[in-house]
Design a protein around this motif. Structure first.
Motif, mmCIF file in Angstrom:
data_model
loop_
_atom_site.group_PDB
_atom_site.id
_atom_site.type_symbol
_atom_site.label_atom_id
_atom_site.label_comp_id
_atom_site.label_asym_id
_atom_site.label_seq_id
_atom_site.Cartn_x
_atom_site.Cartn_y
_atom_site.Cartn_z
ATOM 1 N N ILE A 74 25.208 96.915 28.350
ATOM 2 C CA ILE A 74 24.384 97.628 27.375
ATOM 3 C C ILE A 74 24.180 96.769 26.126
ATOM 4 C CG2 ILE A 74 24.321 99.651 25.868
ATOM 5 C CD1 ILE A 74 25.843 101.184 28.010
ATOM 6 N N ALA A 75 25.263 96.118 25.691
ATOM 7 C CA ALA A 75 25.152 95.264 24.496
ATOM 8 C C ALA A 75 24.188 94.112 24.727
ATOM 9 C CB ALA A 75 26.535 94.745 24.113
ATOM 10 N N ASP A 76 24.259 93.497 25.916
ATOM 11 C CA ASP A 76 23.334 92.404 26.218
ATOM 12 C C ASP A 76 21.891 92.886 26.168
ATOM 13 O OD1 ASP A 76 25.441 90.689 26.499
ATOM 14 O OD2 ASP A 76 25.553 90.880 28.687
ATOM 15 N N LYS A 77 21.635 94.069 26.733
ATOM 16 C CA LYS A 77 20.265 94.599 26.724
ATOM 17 C C LYS A 77 19.783 94.842 25.291
ATOM 18 C CE LYS A 77 18.403 95.146 30.813
ATOM 19 N NZ LYS A 77 17.046 94.631 31.116
ATOM 20 N N ILE A 78 20.666 95.401 24.498
ATOM 21 C CA ILE A 78 20.268 95.682 23.115
ATOM 22 C C ILE A 78 20.028 94.383 22.358
ATOM 23 C CG2 ILE A 78 21.042 96.687 20.930
ATOM 24 C CD1 ILE A 78 22.540 98.795 22.516
ATOM 25 N N CYS A 79 20.851 93.349 22.623
ATOM 26 C CA CYS A 79 20.648 92.048 21.972
ATOM 27 C C CYS A 79 19.293 91.465 22.346
ATOM 28 C CB CYS A 79 21.759 91.086 22.369
ATOM 29 S SG CYS A 79 23.310 91.405 21.506
ATOM 30 N N GLU A 80 18.950 91.583 23.622
ATOM 31 C CA GLU A 80 17.639 91.072 24.046
ATOM 32 C C GLU A 80 16.517 91.802 23.319
ATOM 33 O OE1 GLU A 80 17.450 91.447 28.235
ATOM 34 O OE2 GLU A 80 19.095 90.028 28.644
ATOM 35 N N GLN A 81 16.660 93.134 23.184
ATOM 36 C CA GLN A 81 15.617 93.881 22.488
ATOM 37 C C GLN A 81 15.558 93.511 21.012
ATOM 38 O OE1 GLN A 81 16.474 98.021 23.200
ATOM 39 N NE2 GLN A 81 16.102 97.885 25.421
ATOM 40 N N LYS A 117 29.359 97.381 17.878
ATOM 41 C CA LYS A 117 30.254 96.284 17.517
ATOM 42 C C LYS A 117 30.031 95.081 18.417
ATOM 43 C CE LYS A 117 33.948 99.274 15.736
ATOM 44 N NZ LYS A 117 35.348 99.721 15.931
ATOM 45 N N LYS A 118 29.874 95.365 19.727
ATOM 46 C CA LYS A 118 29.658 94.264 20.672
ATOM 47 C C LYS A 118 28.314 93.556 20.382
ATOM 48 C CE LYS A 118 32.414 96.183 24.452
ATOM 49 N NZ LYS A 118 33.322 95.038 24.590
ATOM 50 N N VAL A 119 27.299 94.356 20.074
ATOM 51 C CA VAL A 119 25.991 93.761 19.777
ATOM 52 C C VAL A 119 26.087 92.890 18.526
ATOM 53 C CG1 VAL A 119 23.623 94.272 19.099
ATOM 54 C CG2 VAL A 119 24.722 95.624 20.895
ATOM 55 N N ARG A 120 26.795 93.365 17.498
ATOM 56 C CA ARG A 120 26.937 92.591 16.268
ATOM 57 C C ARG A 120 27.665 91.286 16.536
ATOM 58 N NH1 ARG A 120 24.121 92.380 12.152
ATOM 59 N NH2 ARG A 120 24.209 94.659 11.915
ATOM 60 N N ARG A 121 28.720 91.311 17.372
ATOM 61 C CA ARG A 121 29.458 90.086 17.669
ATOM 62 C C ARG A 121 28.585 89.104 18.446
ATOM 63 N NH1 ARG A 121 34.010 93.645 18.478
ATOM 64 N NH2 ARG A 121 33.563 93.697 20.716
ATOM 65 N N ARG A 122 27.748 89.640 19.360
ATOM 66 C CA ARG A 122 26.867 88.756 20.125
ATOM 67 C C ARG A 122 25.831 88.098 19.218
ATOM 68 N NH1 ARG A 122 29.170 91.505 23.881
ATOM 69 N NH2 ARG A 122 28.930 91.163 26.131
ATOM 70 N N MET A 123 25.293 88.862 18.288
ATOM 71 C CA MET A 123 24.293 88.314 17.389
ATOM 72 C C MET A 123 24.930 87.287 16.450
ATOM 73 S SD MET A 123 22.041 91.728 16.552
ATOM 74 C CE MET A 123 20.799 90.779 15.691
ATOM 75 N N ASP A 124 26.175 87.570 16.013
ATOM 76 C CA ASP A 124 26.869 86.588 15.184
ATOM 77 C C ASP A 124 27.197 85.332 15.976
ATOM 78 O OD1 ASP A 124 26.745 88.354 13.105
ATOM 79 O OD2 ASP A 124 28.784 89.143 13.382
ATOM 80 N N SER A 125 27.557 85.512 17.240
ATOM 81 C CA SER A 125 27.886 84.354 18.089
ATOM 82 C C SER A 125 26.659 83.496 18.323
ATOM 83 C CB SER A 125 28.472 84.833 19.417
ATOM 84 O OG SER A 125 28.731 83.739 20.257
#
Length: 931
Positions: free
Chosen positions: A684-691, A829-837
């Motif tokens: 779910i986090a990956d999908k949201i990051c892509e969006q 939280k996971k989406v924020r960490r992915r975007m920061d990464s």
């Protein structure tokens, strides 16, 4: 003719519906009928008819008495013929035991059209003039003949029974022609040896005996007594000592139990001789506290009789066993009754007349105390207001009156007079007498302001019951009247309005409140006595208690919480709280595996009897099942299978099958574990990051969580299924690889020198092997899925706090996605960490690995005293695989494919088990064969 047949069929149908119909309290009309006429529970009304009755004794010359109770209904049951007055439902002209009927004949036709003549063993001839259609009368007559025919074997006891009745002996001794031959005095109570309480001359015992002698001649006796208004009057003026026991058992109905259960009393004593129980120990403590003022209970003979009756009842009714005040009541019965008479009278008292009085919680007495307070409030409001104003505990004062039937509150001679009426009219007698006591002493009681003075006034009154109430009166009758006579007059005249219906109405009103209070008290007491446990909270234990007794389906107030759960009920219990237990498995294979695992769990948890599980055993077992510590959880599971700390080859296969069964909901994708939940969150986090990247959202902007995310749910579900099936395959492979051979089977001196010795002799399928706890731990910890199973998955699938009135079905894996989206904090939280990464490529994301390795767990294994240090030295090369199970190598060596068929793996597992069993059988012929 068809018209009469249709009427008959309609009548039979109506009677059947009436018999089966229940009232609001769950009591059938047949049960109410038995209670009203003191019949043994279980009697059913076969037929009934409107009648007019006449009767005549052979010893009299009078005409048939058709004016006493001319009209009414006669009821036929399998063992009784009962007549009831149509105008007064509480009156009963006769209750004839069918064993007492000698002959039935059809009388010549008269204006009634149909009449029957009944001849009893006491030579009383009864005429029944049946009113109604002739076809109905014919049906009644036919069913009566059938009941008499069925009762023939029971009628053989009649000859022995009459020898135990003093009424029969009284008539035989005085040469009444209608009396049976009784050559010796029947067995009686202790009063025959130690004397009866009171002065026989003052009690006019001889005059009373003469009155009863005349009644027996005219109206029959014991099982064929015709009860007239004279009978009730003679009971109220006081029974003669020698007849008191027989009339008591006739009025309460225990006489019918005694004839129908011949020799059962002696059999109970013989079968349980020298057996010990808690009830027997408590009885021994209270024997010398039973009516100590009576001489017989300071003598070994009286003590032994009392002990035998109480012990026999404790084995007859183990749910009650022995309770306080039973010794007092039984001691009173034994003064006038033989042991067998007292035993059956005690049964009738506890089971039907005053149920719940003598139980672990005394719920019947406590309920009647609340009823008594309501009656005081209703009949004496001024006194009741005074009692409540000064907080006087009326129930504490009146409790001994009801519980001991006034035997410890007033002199025995007066308490026995109350019991005379009590056995005839039932529990309303207790309420009437209690109300009369308060009313007579009302003027003095209303001046008191504390419990102590209140009690002293009543004690003083009880000791003065034999005194004259108006000694200075000029009226001779009033001058001779005692205070006890006044008590009787007030009780049965002024309070005659207190009826069974009124008492039952008040009981119904207060039953739920009293039962609720008692249930909570019993619950608190039992929970307080449970051992301290670490993994269950107080709320959890309370929920277990509620579910335990809701499944056992037994009133806690009756048993005091001492019930046990059998295996069938244990299965229901576990299916309600465990996600991996199916309440109704449709597949036979699954049903057998589930039953086998639960049976193992059930027997392992039982502390005493392997067929019954107590609440204490259940709490301790569940505490182990939800153990949060990983190593302890593994040890608890291993203990289900090990003997002497080891599991053999067959046990290894059983463990693997049970692990397959337990993990079936995850293997089928119905539930998800922590690894799957993490995978879903990552997807779910990956999908949201892509969006977010597509729309160019800044890292500092808030991250909105959409209401719907399209991810590959089937892929995540398939990954979990494959992971669990792979874990099952890997477990059995590693378990046999690292299993140890028995030492006596691998001695080098026993091996041929020309054969090559394997590094691990356990790999030989023909050698017996075992798995110990350290090895089992190592195998479990080597697989991430099974490690997670014992650390959190099993514990998370057990829902002890689920309400008992409703159970949620097992959720499908797909139902979980919407929940994750609804609560998107972790996803955000996971989406924020992915975007920061993504903004800092050098930083490693913490989500790339599913779970970290448990170094602490492995360190515990290394420190284990039972650890086998040879594991690190095992080195298996390709040549040594010849010693592995051929079927295991072929089925388990290959990795699991991406689309694994669950049924195929189950079939492979079954084949492995079959090959292993075959290999083990062959190994018995030649344990060491390396060819």
């Amino acid at each position: 003719m068809s018209f009469f047949e249709s009427l008959r069929d309609k009548a039979v149908t109506t009677i059947s519906l009436l018999i089966e119909r229940k009232d609001s309290d769950g009591v059938s009309p047949d049960e109410l009928f038995c209670r009203q006429h003191r019949l043994p529970l279980g009697e059913k009304v076969l037929n009934q008819s409107a009648v007019e009755v006449g009767y005549l004794a052979d010893s009299t010359k009078a005409a048939y008495r058709t004016n006493s109770y001319p009209q009414g209904k006669v009821y036929l049951t399998p063992h009784f013929l009962v007549f009831q007055d149509i105008y007064d439902g509480r009156s009963c002209l006769f209750v004839l035991h069918l064993s007492a009927i000698k002959k039935v004949e059809r009388l010549p036709a008269s204006s009634y059209g149909f009449a029957l003549g009944i001849h009893t063993h006491s030579h009383i001839n009864v005429k029944l003039y049946l009113v109604g259609l002739r076809s109905e009368s014919e049906l009644f007559s036919s069913q009566l003949m059938g009941a008499l025919q069925s009762n023939k074997p029971q009628a053989k006891n009649m000859a022995f029974f009459v020898q135990t009745c003093y009424s029969e002996y009284l008539l035989a001794k005085n040469h009444v022609p209608s009396a049976e031959t009784v050559n010796q005095v029947p067995a009686s109570g202790l009063g025959l040896t130690f004397g009866y309480p009171g002065n026989l001359r003052e009690l006019r015992d001889r005059s009373k005996m003469k009155l009863w002698f005349d009644l027996f001649r005219a109206d029959g006796r014991n099982l064929s007594l015709i009860k007239t208004p004279t009978f009730a009057k003679l009971v109220r003026v006081g029974l003669p000592n020698r007849l008191r026991g027989e009339i008591w058992e006739l009025n309460c109905g225990s006489m019918y139990m005694r004839i129908d259960h011949k020799d059962e009393y002696e059999k109970l004593l013989t079968d349980n001789e020298n057996k010990h129980s808690i009830a027997v120990e408590e009885i021994s403590k209270d024997l010398y506290r039973s009516l100590p003022e009576y001489a017989a209970y300071q003598d070994p003979e009286g003590i032994e009789r009392l002990r035998r009756v109480l012990v026999a009842y404790s084995w007859k009714n183990p749910d009650i066993g022995y309770c306080q005040a039973m010794n007092i009541v039984t001691a009173a019965l034994l003064i006038y009754m033989s042991e067998e008479q007292a035993f059956w009278c005690l049964n009738t008292l506890c089971d039907r007349i005053i149920p719940g009085y003598y139980s672990k919680t005394m719920y019947g007495t406590l309920l009647d105390q609340r009823v008594f307070e309501s009656l005081v409030e209703q009949t004496m409001p001024v006194l009741w207001n005074h009692i409540t104003k000064h907080d006087i505990q009326l129930s504490v004062i009146s409790l001994p009156w009801f519980l001991c039937l006034y035997l410890t509150s007033m002199p025995l001679i007066f308490a026995f007079r109350i019991l005379d009426v009590f056995f005839m009219e039932g529990p309303t007698t207790l309420f009437r007498v209690a109300l009369a006591i308060l009313k007579i002493n009302g003027e003095e009681l209303i001046k008191t302001t504390d419990d102590g003075t209140f009690i002293q006034i009543l004690k003083k009154y009880f000791t003065s019951l034999d005194q004259r109430s108006e000694p200075s009166s000029t009226n001779p009758k009033n001058a001779q009247r005692t205070k006890f006579m006044d008590l009787f007059l007030v009780a049965f005249r002024e309070f005659s309005v207190i009826t069974d219906e009124m008492v039952e109405k008040h009981r119904t009103k207060h039953r739920n409140t009293v039962f609720g209070n008692i249930s909570q008290f019993v619950k608190r007491t039992e929970l307080r006595n449970l051992p301290r446990i670490a993994n269950l909270s107080n709320d959890d234990v309370s929920s277990i208690y509620d579910r335990f007794y809701s499944i056992v389906r037994q009133q806690i107030t009756v048993s005091g919480g001492s019930s046990f759960m059998e295996f069938e009920l244990f299965t229901i219990f576990m299916s309600q709280i465990c996600d991996f237990i199916d309440p109704e498995p449709t597949d036979d294979n699954t049903f057998q595996k589930q039953e086998r695992f639960l049976k193992r769990l059930f027997e392992h948890w039982c502390s005493e009897d392997s067929s019954k599980l107590s609440l204490k055993d259940l709490v301790i077992g569940l505490n182990k099942l939800i153990e949060p510590d990983l190593l302890t959880s593994i040890s608890n599971f291993f203990a289900l299978y090990c003997e002497n700390g080891k599991v053999d080859r067959e046990g290894i296969l059983t463990i693997s099958e049970d692990l397959l069964f337990i993990t079936l909901p995850w293997e089928m994708g119905k539930l998800h574990d922590a690894l799957t939940a993490t995978a879903i969150e990552n997807a779910i986090a990956d999908k949201i990051c892509e969006q977010q990247e597509a729309v160019g959202v800044s890292n500092q902007d808030p991250i909105p969580i959409p209401s719907n995310i399209d991810i590959d749910k089937e892929k995540i579900e398939s990954m979990q299924i494959e992971r669990y099936l792979s874990a099952a395959s890997t477990f059995i492979q590693r378990a046999f690889e690292y299993a140890q051979p028995h030492e006596e089977d691998v001695l080098i001196s026993d091996l041929p020198v020309d054969h090559k010795l394997s590094h691990n002799a356990a790999l030989n399928p023909r050698l017996p092997v075992f798995l110990n706890l350290p090895t089992f731990r190592m195998v479990i910890l080597a697989d991430e899925t099974y490690e997670l199973l014992f650390s959190s998955t099993i514990r998370g699938s057990i829902h002890i706090d689920t309400p008992t009135d409703g159970f949620d079905p097992m959720r499908n894996l797909r139902d979980m996605f919407d929940g994750l989206l609804a609560d998107g904090r972790e996803v955000a939280k996971k989406v924020r960490r992915r975007m920061d990464s993504a903004a800092h490529p050098g930083q490693l994301s913490s989500d790339n690995s599913s779970l970290k390795s448990r170094k602490s767990s492995k360190s515990h294994i290394e420190d284990d005293d039972d650890r086998d240090d040879d594991f690190s030295a095992i080195d298996i090369d390709e040549s040594e695989k010849d010693f592995l199970f051929a079927a295991e190598v072929q089925a388990l060596a290959d990795p699991v494919s991406s689309k694994t068929d669950d049924s195929r793996h189950l079939r492979q597992f079954h084949d492995i088990r079959t090959d292993t069993q075959h290999s083990s059988k062959k190994a018995n012929d030649n344990l060491i064969d390396f060819d």
